[in-house]
Design a protein around this motif. Structure first.
Motif, short mmCIF file in Angstrom:
data_model
loop_
_atom_site.label_atom_id
_atom_site.label_comp_id
_atom_site.label_asym_id
_atom_site.label_seq_id
_atom_site.Cartn_x
_atom_site.Cartn_y
_atom_site.Cartn_z
N ASP A 158 0.84 -1.21 0.00
CA ASP A 158 0.00 0.00 0.00
C ASP A 158 0.87 1.26 0.00
O ASP A 158 0.62 2.22 -0.73
CB ASP A 158 -0.86 0.09 1.28
N ILE A 159 1.88 1.21 0.84
CA ILE A 159 2.71 2.40 1.06
C ILE A 159 3.70 2.59 -0.09
O ILE A 159 3.85 3.69 -0.63
CB ILE A 159 3.47 2.24 2.40
N LEU A 160 4.38 1.51 -0.46
CA LEU A 160 5.48 1.61 -1.43
C LEU A 160 4.98 1.90 -2.84
O LEU A 160 5.67 2.55 -3.63
CB LEU A 160 6.33 0.34 -1.40
N LEU A 161 3.76 1.46 -3.16
CA LEU A 161 3.19 1.74 -4.49
C LEU A 161 3.17 3.23 -4.79
O LEU A 161 3.29 3.65 -5.93
CB LEU A 161 1.72 1.29 -4.52
N TYR A 162 2.94 4.02 -3.74
CA TYR A 162 2.77 5.47 -3.94
C TYR A 162 4.04 6.25 -3.66
O TYR A 162 4.03 7.48 -3.66
CB TYR A 162 1.58 5.97 -3.09
N GLN A 163 5.12 5.53 -3.38
CA GLN A 163 6.40 6.21 -3.09
C GLN A 163 6.21 7.21 -1.95
O GLN A 163 6.73 8.34 -2.00
CB GLN A 163 6.93 6.95 -4.34
N ALA A 164 5.46 6.79 -0.94
CA ALA A 164 5.16 7.71 0.17
C ALA A 164 6.43 8.02 0.97
O ALA A 164 7.25 7.15 1.22
CB ALA A 164 4.11 7.09 1.08
#
Ligand code: AQP
Length: 332
Positions: A135-141
Motif C-alpha cells: 500500500d505504502i510503497l506503491l505510492y512512493q510515500a
C-alpha cells in the motif's frame, strides 16, 4: 510536496475514537500540507471473516465518515484499496522479499493469532503487513501517518523497501512513520492498560463515533479511573485519568497542563462528566455531516471512482517499474 499515504479498515458500525484521534485527525490536517493518499483498506478487512453485504456498507460508511471528518477529495486522493489491483500485485512480489521469521515477529499478528488459534487464523492475517507495505510503497510515500500501534509494520515496510532497492536498484522511497506525540495511543475506557480496539475492547471500553452520543456519554462517565482523587497527567500512576485528559485535550485543543489547572481541586467525576459533554458537542456535527454523505451513495461511489483513477495513475507506474526490475517478461 512531500507525499503521505495512510489506510483505514472499513468497520461495520463506525470508526472508534482511537481511529479518529490517532489517525483520521492527522489526515485532515495533512491534506493541506502534503500530497496525500488515503485508502479504505477493504483487502485488509477480509483477513478476518466478513459478511459481504456488511463489508460493502462499511466501505461506503468509511468514505462518508472520512468526508464527514473533513477530507476533501479535491485536496487529497481518497480511494478504496480493492479498486486499485496493483496493491495485491505488488504485495505478491513483496512476499518474495519478506522473511518468514521477519513476518512472524510482528506483535499484532502474534497477539491476534494467539487469540484466534492456528485454525482460526488466516494466512491473510500473516501476510497483512506485506500488503500494508505494498500500500505504502506503491505510492512512493515519504511518510505514513499512523498510531503508535503501527510503528512495527512501518519498520517492516522500510526494511523490505531497502532490501528490494539494494538487490534490484533504486525503486522505492523508504518511508518514515509519522506518529502524533499527542494521542498516539488512545486506551480502552475500561482497561487503560490496553489500546482502544475494535477487536479487543469490551463494549463499554470503546467509543464508536456513529453511536448515539447518549450511549458514549455513559461510557465516559463510567470510565475506569485510578486510586487517589487529583486530576493529574501521570500515565504510569494514573493511566485512566491520563487517557481522559489526552482525549479531552485532543478534542478541544486545550493543553493537558491547562486542563490540570482547570480541574485542580475537583474530583475525577467532574472530568468525566465534562468530557462526556465535550465529546457530545464535538461528535454532533461530525455525525450530521456523515449522515448527509450517506444519503447519496451514488455520489459517494463517484467520489471513490475518481479517487481510484488518481491512485491508479501512480500505482501502475510503480508496478511497471517493479515488474521490469524483477524480470517478468513484458506482454509481447
Ligand atoms: N487506540 C488507538 N489509538 C490511536 N490510534 C489508533 N488506531 C487504531 N487504534 C488506535 C489507528 O487507527 C488507524 C486505522 O487502523 P485500522 O483500520 O488498521 O484499524 P486497527 O489499527 O486495526 O484498529 P483497531 O481498532 O486496533 O483494530 P483491531 O482491533 O482489529 O486491531 C491506524 O493508523 C491505527 O494506528
Amino acid at each position: 510536496r512531500s507525499r503521505v499515504l495512510s489506510g483505514i479498515q472499513p468497520t461495520a458500525g463506525s470508526f472508534h475514537l482511537g481511529n479518529y484521534l490517532g489517525a483520521v485527525r492527522q489526515w485532515v490536517a495533512l491534506q493541506e500540507s502534503h500530497d496525500a493518499f488515503f485508502a479504505i483498506v477493504d483487502l485488509h478487512a477480509i483477513t478476518i471473516p466478513q459478511d459481504p453485504r456488511a463489508l460493502r456498507e462499511a466501505t461506503r460508511l468509511a468514505a462518508a465518515q472520512l468526508l464527514g471528518a473533513g477530507l476533501d477529495p479535491e485536496r487529497c486522493t481518497l480511494f478504496v484499496q480493492s479498486h486499485v489491483p496493483e496493491h495485491t500485485q505488488l504485495a505478491w512480489v513483496l512476499n518474495g522479499f519478506t522473511g518468514f521469521g521477519e513476518a512472524a515477529r510482528m506483535t499484532q499478528f502474534k497477539d491476534k493469532s494467539a487469540k484466534q488459534g492456528t485454525e482460526g487464523t488466516t494466512v491473510g492475517l500473516f501476510t497483512y503487513p506485506v500488503l500494508q507495505a505494498a500500500d505504502i510503497l506503491l505510492y512512493q510515500a515519504d511518510e505514513v501517518p499512523v498510531g503508535e500501534d503501527q510503528r512495527q509494520h512501518i519498520e517492516l515496510t522500510r526494511d523490505v523497501a531497502a532490501r528490494f532497492n539494494a538487490r534490484l536498484g533504486d525503486t522505492f522511497a523508504v518511508p518514515a512513520p509519522r506518529i502524533l506525540k499527542e494521542a498516539a495511543k488512545i486506551y480502552d475506557l475500561q482497561d487503560p492498560a490496553v489500546k482502544m480496539s475494535k477487536s479487543a475492547s469490551s463494549p463499554r471500553g470503546i467509543v464508536w463515533l456513529m453511536d448515539e452520543p447518549k450511549a458514549s456519554g455513559k461510557k465516559f462517565r463510567s470510565a475506569v479511573t485510578d486510586t487517589g482523587t487529583e486530576v493529574r497527567y501521570d500515565p504510569e500512576g494514573k493511566p485512566g485519568v491520563s487517557n481522559l485528559l489526552v482525549i479531552y485535550s485532543a478534542l478541544t485543543g486545550i493543553g493537558v497542563a491547562e486542563l490540570e489547572e482547570k480541574f485542580a481541586g475537583r474530583l475525577y467525576g467532574a472530568l468525566k462528566t465534562e468530557l462526556a459533554d465535550v465529546f457530545a458537542e464535538w461528535v454532533a456535527p461530525f455525525r450530521a455531516r456523515t449522515e448527509e454523505f450517506l444519503k447519496d451513495p451514488a455520489e459517494l461511489d463517484r467520489v471513490l471512482a475518481l479517487g481510484a483513477d488518481k491512485a491508479r495513475a501512480v500505482a501502475t507506474a510503480t508496478l511497471a517499474d517493479v515488474y521490469g526490475k524483477v524480470g517478468f517478461l513484458p506482454v509481447g
